[in-house]
Design an enzyme around this catalytic site. Structure first.
Site, PDB file in Angstrom:
ATOM      1  N   SER A 183       4.675   2.887   7.651  1.00 15.43           N
ATOM      2  CA  SER A 183       4.436   1.662   6.891  1.00 15.43           C
ATOM      3  C   SER A 183       5.640   1.290   6.047  1.00 15.43           C
ATOM      4  O   SER A 183       6.235   2.125   5.366  1.00 15.43           O
ATOM      5  CB  SER A 183       3.227   1.841   5.978  1.00 15.43           C
ATOM      6  OG  SER A 183       2.036   1.768   6.698  1.00 15.43           O
ATOM      7  N   HIS A 227       0.817  -1.215   0.000  1.00 19.72           N
ATOM      8  CA  HIS A 227       0.000   0.000   0.000  1.00 19.72           C
ATOM      9  C   HIS A 227       0.852   1.267   0.000  1.00 19.72           C
ATOM     10  O   HIS A 227       0.338   2.357  -0.261  1.00 19.72           O
ATOM     11  CB  HIS A 227      -1.000  -0.008   1.162  1.00 19.72           C
ATOM     12  CG  HIS A 227      -0.435   0.269   2.511  1.00 19.72           C
ATOM     13  ND1 HIS A 227      -0.197  -0.721   3.438  1.00 19.72           N
ATOM     14  CD2 HIS A 227      -0.087   1.430   3.119  1.00 19.72           C
ATOM     15  CE1 HIS A 227       0.272  -0.183   4.547  1.00 19.72           C
ATOM     16  NE2 HIS A 227       0.347   1.128   4.374  1.00 19.72           N
ATOM     17  N   ASP A 254       0.269  -7.515   1.498  1.00 23.13           N
ATOM     18  CA  ASP A 254       0.695  -6.121   1.660  1.00 23.13           C
ATOM     19  C   ASP A 254       2.217  -5.974   1.651  1.00 23.13           C
ATOM     20  O   ASP A 254       2.789  -5.258   2.476  1.00 23.13           O
ATOM     21  CB  ASP A 254       0.105  -5.501   2.918  1.00 23.13           C
ATOM     22  CG  ASP A 254       0.020  -3.981   2.816  1.00 23.13           C
ATOM     23  OD1 ASP A 254       0.569  -3.423   1.845  1.00 23.13           O
ATOM     24  OD2 ASP A 254      -0.570  -3.353   3.706  1.00 23.13           O
TER      25      ASP A 254
END
Length: 362
Positions: free
Chosen positions: A210, A95, A126
């Site tokens: 992230s 993402h 992911d």
């Protein structure tokens, strides 16, 4: 600047309520079992001495690992990556890269961004890999640890670029292991990702973190920071101290495949070979139930071979009730490719069961 590189989730597998009740604590004491005596003059007990060993360990780990942490700028997001090898491969979250194929990467010791291109992305877990176009000499790959040796209570540091603050570090513990976590839907993954075996941590994970590293004090990356939880009881505000990282062993397995083949060839995860959406279906007795409605079936896939069709509504996988797409994904996360499981579904109001030999999630 936007920082959509960290996803917040509304629920965590079947144990969301229990998760949000957890309180992570990183402090420790003597246990209160001892006592100190004051002198006849009533003088206070001496303050306990504080060892510098833990602080030194923190500092040494930061110095050892932070040079392997980079900032990734995609077209519409900013996130973090981890140097994977000296050839310029960098692992991050899917993402973070989104639909972009070119990126600007800022190394920890450089002010000039470097160009990078997409190697491969695997939204189901992911994870993604990007590669520097002209990798400089002196790249320092991170050392990835053994996920099976991660222990609850282990001290960890989260390294990344929260809110664009490059090379930031937060501290916490491993709160739990083996969590199955569901992310929200995205353009790249319309059904949302359900990721098994994640490491739960109390270390703060904020937008921009992230793709960064969750690190133990042995200077090993034990996970890739991916998302934090939302507390539904607080208007979907971030639940403090509940973050999740993809375990290192999963990262290295999938990253190695993406680097070698340009894609994930064997995820090790089970699949039915269908696309679904949550629906309300009516049974033959007039009652209504929710389930995972089959939108399409992959020709020659597991569900197709077992006779499932578009329009069927799956209500149970094995012994697990399925009342949504997320519930189906979580049930599949506990199974393995090649395993045969009974699938209960509704077709034209009638309840049917098919034995499906599960395939591999691609």
């Amino acid at each position: 600047m936007e920082f959509p590189a960290r996803r917040l989730i509304p629920a965590v597998a079947a144990a969301a309520a229990a998760l949000l009740a957890l309180t992570a604590c990183t402090s420790s004491g003597s246990g209160g079992g001892g006592s100190s005596k004051s002198s006849d003059q009533g003088s206070a007990a001496p303050a306990p001495s504080v060892s510098n060993d833990l602080q030194t360990a923190y500092e040494n780990t930061v110095k050892a690992v932070l040079p392997s942490i980079v900032q990734i700028n995609a077209s519409n997001s900013l996130g973090t990556g981890i140097v994977y090898d000296t050839k310029g491969d960098i692992v991050t979250n899917a993402h973070v890269v989104g639909s972009s194929t070119t990126f600007q990467v800022l190394l920890s010791d450089q002010s000039k961004p470097l160009n990078a291109t997409l190697v491969a992305s695997f939204p189901a877990n992911d994870l993604a890999v990007v590669k520097l176009t002209n990798p400089p000499s002196g790249l320092k790959p991170a050392t990835f640890g053994d996920s099976s040796k991660v222990e609850i209570g282990q001290i960890v540091l989260a390294m990344g670029n929260p809110l664009g603050l490059s090379s930031s570090v937060t501290q916490g513990i491993v709160s739990a292991v083996g969590r199955t976590v569901s992310e929200g839907k995205s353009q790249e993954n319309p059904q949302g990702a359900t990721i098994p075996n994640m490491v739960q941590t109390s270390a703060a994970i904020n937008p921009g973190n992230s793709g960064g590293a969750l690190v133990n004090l042995s200077n090993q990356v034990i996970g890739v920071n991916t998302l934090a939880a939302l507390d539904n009881n607080e208007g979907n505000a971030q639940a403090p101290g509940i973050g999740f990282a993809i375990p290192a062993s999963t990262v290295t397995n999938l990253a190695d495949q993406m680097i070698k083949y340009g894609k994930v060839t064997d995820s090790g995860r089970a699949a039915l070979g269908i696309t679904t959406r949550t629906v309300i279906a009516q049974g033959g007795d007039g009652s209504q139930t929710t389930g995972a409605g089959v939108v399409s079936v992959t020709s020659g896939g597991p569900a197709d071979k077992a006779g499932l069709k578009a329009g069927d509504v799956i209500t149970k996988l094995g012994g697990t009730t399925v009342d949504s797409v997320q519930a189906l994904s979580e049930a599949l996360a506990a199974d393995k490719p090649g395993q045969q499981v009974p699938v209960t579904y509704l077709r034209d109001g009638a309840t049917k069961t098919a034995n499906v030999t599960l395939g591999t999630l691609q």
